[in-house]
Write an enzyme that holds these catalytic residues in place. Structure first.
Site, PDB file in Angstrom:
ATOM      1  N   ILE A 159       0.841  -1.194   0.000  1.00 31.99           N
ATOM      2  CA  ILE A 159       0.000   0.000   0.000  1.00 31.99           C
ATOM      3  C   ILE A 159       0.881   1.250   0.000  1.00 31.99           C
ATOM      4  CG2 ILE A 159      -1.905   1.201   1.097  1.00 31.99           C
ATOM      5  CD1 ILE A 159      -2.444  -1.697  -0.057  1.00 31.99           C
ATOM      6  N   GLU A 367      -0.419  -0.858 -10.143  1.00 29.66           N
ATOM      7  CA  GLU A 367      -1.708  -0.593 -10.804  1.00 29.66           C
ATOM      8  C   GLU A 367      -1.953  -1.545 -11.976  1.00 29.66           C
ATOM      9  OE1 GLU A 367      -3.639   3.046 -11.119  1.00 29.66           O
ATOM     10  OE2 GLU A 367      -2.358   4.070  -9.692  1.00 29.66           O
TER      11      GLU A 367
END
Length: 383
Positions: A159, A367
């Site tokens: 994260i 991503e």
């Protein structure tokens, strides 16, 4: 017959110039120490907030700059040109808050977007897990409803800006027996919520100034009004989010590549071998030409994808994947060639190209890996 050639607007060009000046003055001078010390680029954050570039995508009704998708890409590109880690401040603020913008209630937007717009908080995105990277539907984080509340348990991995951000969009399975891909729900979790802790910072190859940590959720109890969208719509919202935000990774990759090309071009103009400038050798000129051509092609693809994001075009999924894939592959090639052009000097920390090469690698991974981007693009063509 007359027609307008594609060009950036005067406002976009003015924005680029303003960000470029800020980066040269306030961000690039700290990039090497941020990397060497693996520390969050506080100087960059303060400068970006002062310039209103940290979360420019937030609509004006929530106190934001209301920048369009292309403007956000220009900001990220210019920041990444000087410091890739710092460019993740505006990029991840958009990534984390995009689900709220796309599917959040009016109350949720009014609560969480203004603090981000004011620079009082950052917003991260917690989708991935150790065993659920590309295969996001395999996530193990669970949210169980308890009256008007939800209780979250699980571990989110990789994260970006974890621990620094105040707010997190968290995806969790809410219907374990439901149809795969339609049984997850998105929530806003706050750093201060009881039961939220963070793992140790990952020891990474690049973007060392952007902390990457696990987000640990242990009996985290949140009210139902922090749910984003309807139960079961989490992955759909996540995929819609990525259609828009993959383009920002393309912009980051373009910026990194431009920074490396700038350094390499300046170096070969000054460096002499065999009685002449290295830049005067035709083989070097061919390398530079190939780097510049591929960079400009990637840049234009990112800009077109950004325009499609702003309009919400039907082919955005294809163009978002294509822009991210093409730009990140291009950045990896250009930064590697930049190190080669500097020779032994390029392999040292005396010059920034080795850092840029390390930073570029992640743009091919996060991503959605570029293998996943090719699948997305192919499925868009075949659907």
């Amino acid at each position: 017959m007359t027609f307008d050639l594609f060009r950036l607007s005067e406002d976009h060009e003015d924005l680029r110039a303003a960000v470029r000046d800020l980066v040269a003055d306030k961000i690039t001078p700290h990039a090497a120490s941020v990397d060497a010390e693996s520390r969050f680029p506080r100087e960059a954050y303060d400068a970006l907030v002062a310039g209103d570039f940290h979360a420019a995508h937030v609509p004006s009704e929530y106190g934001g700059a209301d920048a369009d998708a292309l403007a956000v890409c220009l900001i990220i590109e210019e920041v990444a040109r000087g410091c890739a880690s710092s460019s993740l401040i505006p990029a991840v603020n958009k990534l984390g808050s995009m689900p709220v913008l796309l599917a959040g209630s009016a109350e949720l937007k009014a609560k969480y977007l203004p603090p981000v717009a004011r620079g009082e908080a950052m917003f991260s995105y917690a989708l991935s897990e150790r065993e659920a990277g590309s295969d996001t539907a395999s996530m193990r984080t669970r949210a169980v409803r308890d009256g008007d509340e939800w209780v979250l348990n699980g571990v989110k991995a990789w994260i970006t800006n974890a621990g620094e951000s105040e707010f997190y969009t968290v995806l969790a399975i809410t219907d374990p027996d439901g149809r795969r891909g339609a049984n997850a729900t998105a929530f806003v979790v706050e750093k201060s919520d009881p039961g939220v802790t963070f793992g140790a910072p990952e020891r990474k190859l690049g973007i060392k100034g952007s902390p990457t940590r696990e987000v640990l959720l242990e009996n985290v109890r949140i009210p139902d009004d922090r749910r984003i969208g309807a139960p079961g719509e989490g992955l759909k919202i996540a995929l819609r989010t990525l259609d828009h935000t993959r383009i920002t990774i393309g912009a980051q990759a373009v910026g990194i590549a431009q920074g490396a090309l700038d350094v390499a071009t300046a170096y070969v103009r000054e460096r002499k071998q065999f009685g002449q400038r290295v830049a005067d050798f035709q083989a070097i000129q061919f390398m530079l030409a190939d780097m510049a051509i591929s960079l400009e092609a990637a840049r234009q693809l990112v800009y077109v994808a950004a325009a499609k994001s702003e309009r919400g075009d039907a082919d955005l999924t294809f163009f978002g994947a294509a822009a991210k894939c093409q730009a990140s592959d291009t950045a990896m090639r250009i930064t590697t060639d930049a190190v080669q052009l500097l020779g032994g000097a390029g392999y040292t920390q005396d010059f920034p190209v080795e850092r840029m090469m390390r930073d570029a690698k992640i743009t091919q991974i996060y991503e959605g890996t570029n293998q996943i981007q090719r699948l997305v693009a192919a499925r868009s063509l075949l659907s």
